[in-house]
Design an enzyme around this catalytic site. Sequence first.
Site, short mmCIF file in Angstrom:
data_model
loop_
_atom_site.label_atom_id
_atom_site.label_comp_id
_atom_site.label_asym_id
_atom_site.label_seq_id
_atom_site.Cartn_x
_atom_site.Cartn_y
_atom_site.Cartn_z
N LYS A 1 5.17 17.09 -14.71
CA LYS A 1 4.25 15.98 -14.42
C LYS A 1 5.06 14.75 -14.10
CE LYS A 1 -0.01 14.19 -14.63
NZ LYS A 1 0.21 13.66 -13.28
N LYS B 1 9.28 11.59 -21.95
CA LYS B 1 8.06 10.77 -22.14
C LYS B 1 6.89 11.67 -22.56
CE LYS B 1 7.61 7.78 -18.88
NZ LYS B 1 7.31 7.13 -17.58
N LYS C 1 9.19 14.56 -10.87
CA LYS C 1 9.09 13.30 -10.11
C LYS C 1 9.35 13.60 -8.65
CE LYS C 1 8.54 8.83 -11.19
NZ LYS C 1 7.95 8.22 -12.41
N THR D 1 -1.03 2.23 -17.68
CA THR D 1 0.39 2.03 -18.00
C THR D 1 0.55 0.74 -18.80
OG1 THR D 1 0.97 3.18 -15.98
CG2 THR D 1 2.70 1.82 -16.97
N ASN E 1 1.22 -2.65 -10.09
CA ASN E 1 0.25 -2.03 -10.99
C ASN E 1 0.57 -2.36 -12.46
OD1 ASN E 1 -0.25 0.46 -12.87
ND2 ASN E 1 -1.86 0.54 -11.36
N SER F 1 -3.34 10.00 -17.20
CA SER F 1 -3.27 11.07 -16.18
C SER F 1 -3.61 12.41 -16.81
CB SER F 1 -1.86 11.15 -15.58
OG SER F 1 -1.72 10.24 -14.52
N1 LIG Z 1 2.19 3.13 -11.88
C1 LIG Z 1 2.31 3.81 -13.00
O1 LIG Z 1 1.37 4.43 -13.47
C2 LIG Z 1 3.61 3.81 -13.74
C3 LIG Z 1 4.68 3.05 -13.35
N2 LIG Z 1 5.82 3.04 -14.10
C4 LIG Z 1 6.98 2.27 -13.70
O2 LIG Z 1 6.64 0.89 -13.62
C5 LIG Z 1 7.48 0.26 -12.65
C6 LIG Z 1 6.59 -0.46 -11.66
O3 LIG Z 1 5.71 0.50 -11.05
P1 LIG Z 1 4.31 0.08 -10.42
O4 LIG Z 1 3.83 -1.17 -11.05
O5 LIG Z 1 3.49 1.29 -10.40
O6 LIG Z 1 4.77 -0.21 -8.93
P2 LIG Z 1 4.06 -1.11 -7.83
O7 LIG Z 1 4.50 -0.57 -6.54
O8 LIG Z 1 2.62 -1.24 -8.08
O9 LIG Z 1 4.73 -2.55 -8.07
C7 LIG Z 1 6.11 -2.76 -8.05
C8 LIG Z 1 6.33 -4.25 -8.21
O10 LIG Z 1 7.72 -4.50 -8.41
C9 LIG Z 1 8.10 -5.59 -7.57
N3 LIG Z 1 9.53 -5.53 -7.33
C10 LIG Z 1 10.23 -4.66 -6.55
N4 LIG Z 1 11.53 -4.98 -6.60
C11 LIG Z 1 11.63 -6.05 -7.43
C12 LIG Z 1 12.72 -6.86 -7.90
N5 LIG Z 1 13.96 -6.58 -7.51
N6 LIG Z 1 12.45 -7.90 -8.74
C13 LIG Z 1 11.20 -8.16 -9.14
N7 LIG Z 1 10.14 -7.44 -8.73
C14 LIG Z 1 10.37 -6.40 -7.89
C15 LIG Z 1 7.26 -5.41 -6.33
O11 LIG Z 1 7.21 -6.62 -5.59
C16 LIG Z 1 5.91 -5.07 -6.98
O12 LIG Z 1 5.29 -6.26 -7.44
C17 LIG Z 1 8.34 1.39 -12.05
O13 LIG Z 1 9.55 1.47 -12.76
C18 LIG Z 1 7.51 2.63 -12.32
O14 LIG Z 1 8.28 3.80 -12.32
C19 LIG Z 1 5.90 3.73 -15.27
C20 LIG Z 1 4.86 4.48 -15.71
C21 LIG Z 1 3.66 4.66 -14.94
O1 LIG Z 2 0.76 9.51 -14.35
C1 LIG Z 2 1.64 10.35 -14.25
O2 LIG Z 2 1.45 11.53 -14.24
C2 LIG Z 2 3.10 9.96 -14.16
C3 LIG Z 2 3.37 8.51 -14.13
C4 LIG Z 2 4.83 8.30 -13.93
O3 LIG Z 2 5.37 8.66 -12.90
C5 LIG Z 2 5.63 7.69 -14.97
O4 LIG Z 2 5.18 7.63 -16.12
O5 LIG Z 2 6.75 7.27 -14.68
#
Ligand SMILES: NC(=O)C1=CN([C@@H]2O[C@H](COP(=O)(O)OP(=O)(O)OC[C@H]3O[C@@H](n4cnc5c(N)ncnc54)[C@H](O)[C@@H]3O)[C@@H](O)[C@H]2O)C=CC1
Ligand SMILES: O=C(O)CCC(=O)C(=O)O
Length: 421
Positions: A69, A93, A105, A189, A219, A350
């Site tokens: 996953k 995790k 992934k 998250t 997000n 999820s």
């Molecule tokens: N979306 C999810 O359900 C999950 C996300 N994560 C992790 O959370 C982190 C963020 O993911 P999301 O919020 O989903 O992505 P997203 O694509 O929704 O947002 C990413 C954000 O990071 C910003 N960003 C990119 N480079 C940057 C930098 N150098 N400095 C500051 N901001 C920067 C972007 O502008 C954007 O605002 C990642 O590490 C991801 O793997 C972890 C668990 C679940």
């Molecule tokens: O929602 C999921 O299945 C995985 C989310 C994810 O990629 C993460 O936790 O880094």
Amino acid sequence: MSGDSLLDRALVRLEEAAGHLQIDQDVIEKLKYPRETTKTRLLIRMDDGSRKSFQAWRCRYDDTRGPTKGGIRFHPHSTMEEVETLAFWMTFKCAVMNLPYGGGKGAVQVDPHSLSKSELERLSRAYVQAFASTIGPDRDIPAPDVYTNAMIMGWMADEYSQITGQVSPAVITGKPISLGGSLGRNDATARGGFYLVRNLASELGLDRDHTVAIQGFGNAGQYYARLAASDRNTVIAVSDSAGAIYRPGGLDVEALIAGKSSGRRLIDMAADQGAHAIDAEELLSVEADLLVPAALEDMITADNAARIKAKVILELANGPVTPGADKILNDHGVVVLPDILANAGGVTVSYFEWVQNRQGFYWDLEEIHSRLLKIVEREGRAVWSIAKERGVSVRSAAYIHALDRLATAIEAHGTQSFFAG
Ligand SMILES: NC(=O)C1=CN([C@@H]2O[C@H](COP(=O)(O)OP(=O)(O)OC[C@H]3O[C@@H](n4cnc5c(N)ncnc54)[C@H](O)[C@@H]3O)[C@@H](O)[C@H]2O)C=CC1
Ligand SMILES: O=C(O)CCC(=O)C(=O)O
């Protein structure tokens, strides 16, 4: 571990945890290598008739505890090693939260902002065409990650159903609600991290009205800001890939979220907010009680860790703190709530989505939130107790907790099943 790659540094945490448990060396050996990583190039037709190809990967790191996953990332700097490391983290995790999954992934090396909506849809469908025999509701279940979202998951689920000739919503999570997505996945998250901080607040020395700085405003970051502000915390600094803004008296989170959804950068909203635009790096060292990295890996390193003033770091991003930084933070008394626990609310909801898809019966939001709260509190408390009892960091405790479960499952399968001869 010999090298200093992202995966080598992730494996340092495995070795550390193994030192606290009586575990067969075969178990450690098994967890040091991904089970399978598939690499391909996706060839798509652009709107102007030209062709472009993009490197893509899917890694199934370990499936001992269940189908693999993990999300799919669309990012111009993605690499195979990053995908494998993220899949390793997913393995731990899912074990920390006791979800019946292994870790996986995927990624496409692309800047999705450079594509039109129809090009993005063709790329998303091409990903599923390429990996149709890798993924599956009982084999490997993708979800959103950086720069992917519910719309993309909807296209991918649709493509999979067309290929298999069956409606298979459980193959992908994070889908739009109209296609079998779960209520509550959008903010899960952030909500998992928020529940964790709220539950441990007194142990962490955080008052109800603590201040927060958030790196990354997608997000994870936006929803954390919203939940924090609605609980009387003050969000004083936020950043995106274009820069950071800071207002010691607090930012108007809802106005920032509205601005981002209409395509504005945070720094363009500084004046409206009465905030200063600051250097992105400076966000890490503002006077906030809680620092929330919610962007990418390797943001807090041995070079900048000593400047951090927060009491607590909540890792909503995967891998934002390097092992070198961990040591410095520990010496300075900063508590790090590690990614494999702090951001696990996303994969937990999820899991709820997958369960609902398979049973064909859907829960209301109240049920989702109460189930998430129960799991976060149960596993968060278990990890906290291990940290206190053994005198180790919360990160080490989370790895010990996860590794114990992984080792039990690996041994139950029988080590002869994966070592020939
Ligand atoms: N979306 C999810 O359900 C999950 C996300 N994560 C992790 O959370 C982190 C963020 O993911 P999301 O919020 O989903 O992505 P997203 O694509 O929704 O947002 C990413 C954000 O990071 C910003 N960003 C990119 N480079 C940057 C930098 N150098 N400095 C500051 N901001 C920067 C972007 O502008 C954007 O605002 C990642 O590490 C991801 O793997 C972890 C668990 C679940
Ligand atoms: O929602 C999921 O299945 C995985 C989310 C994810 O990629 C993460 O936790 O880094």
